[in-house]
Scaffold this active site. Sequence first.
Site, PDB file in Angstrom:
ATOM      1  N   GLY A  97       0.834  -1.183   0.000  1.00 32.80           N
ATOM      2  CA  GLY A  97       0.000   0.000   0.000  1.00 32.80           C
ATOM      3  C   GLY A  97       0.870   1.234   0.000  1.00 32.80           C
ATOM      4  CE1 TYR A  98       3.714   2.315  -4.018  1.00 31.62           C
ATOM      5  CE2 TYR A  98       1.757   0.958  -4.162  1.00 31.62           C
ATOM      6  CZ  TYR A  98       3.074   1.177  -4.454  1.00 31.62           C
ATOM      7  OH  TYR A  98       3.778   0.244  -5.166  1.00 31.62           O
ATOM      8  CB  VAL A  99       2.340   6.264   3.149  1.00 31.92           C
ATOM      9  CG1 VAL A  99       2.096   7.399   4.121  1.00 31.92           C
ATOM     10  CG2 VAL A  99       2.442   4.925   3.881  1.00 31.92           C
TER      11      VAL A  99
END
Length: 164
Positions: free
Chosen positions: A30-32
Amino acid sequence: MADPVEIERKFLVARMPDLGDARRSSLRQGYVTRPEDSVEVRLRQTDDGHVLCLKSGEGIVRGEREVTLSAAQFDALWPQTEGRRIEKTRWTGPLDDGLVYELDVFAGDLAPLVMVEVEFPSEEAAARFVPPAWFGRDISDDKRFRNKALAIAGAPQPDDDADG
């Protein structure tokens, strides 16, 4: 000291290879960071553990730094990636000249997308690389096929402009 770099080319897969010599692992990432951010901050969980990765730059040569996280640290940060996640099965196997491929079979909304990447010791080695027949179109410079873009926008349609 120079920043660590990743020199990588990425391809669509024309046909699935024999995976008999490959190692299988499950990944979720997942991408912050948001779409407009120039630096990419990613969380990744694999069979082997948890990592926070920071990537920067464009093209086949990008800066890359990784930090190992505990499961508790990963779990604390994971909610920040809501709406910007991918899941895939990765097959890692040998190529000629001591190179290694990483073939990703995407799950969920990104299925049936399949891509393969190869990391190189130098830009010259990347330029000289002749892909095996099972590799498809080179998408190394197509930003739509970056994992962050896939996590945010989904898989490009086959009739989309290939220049990204």
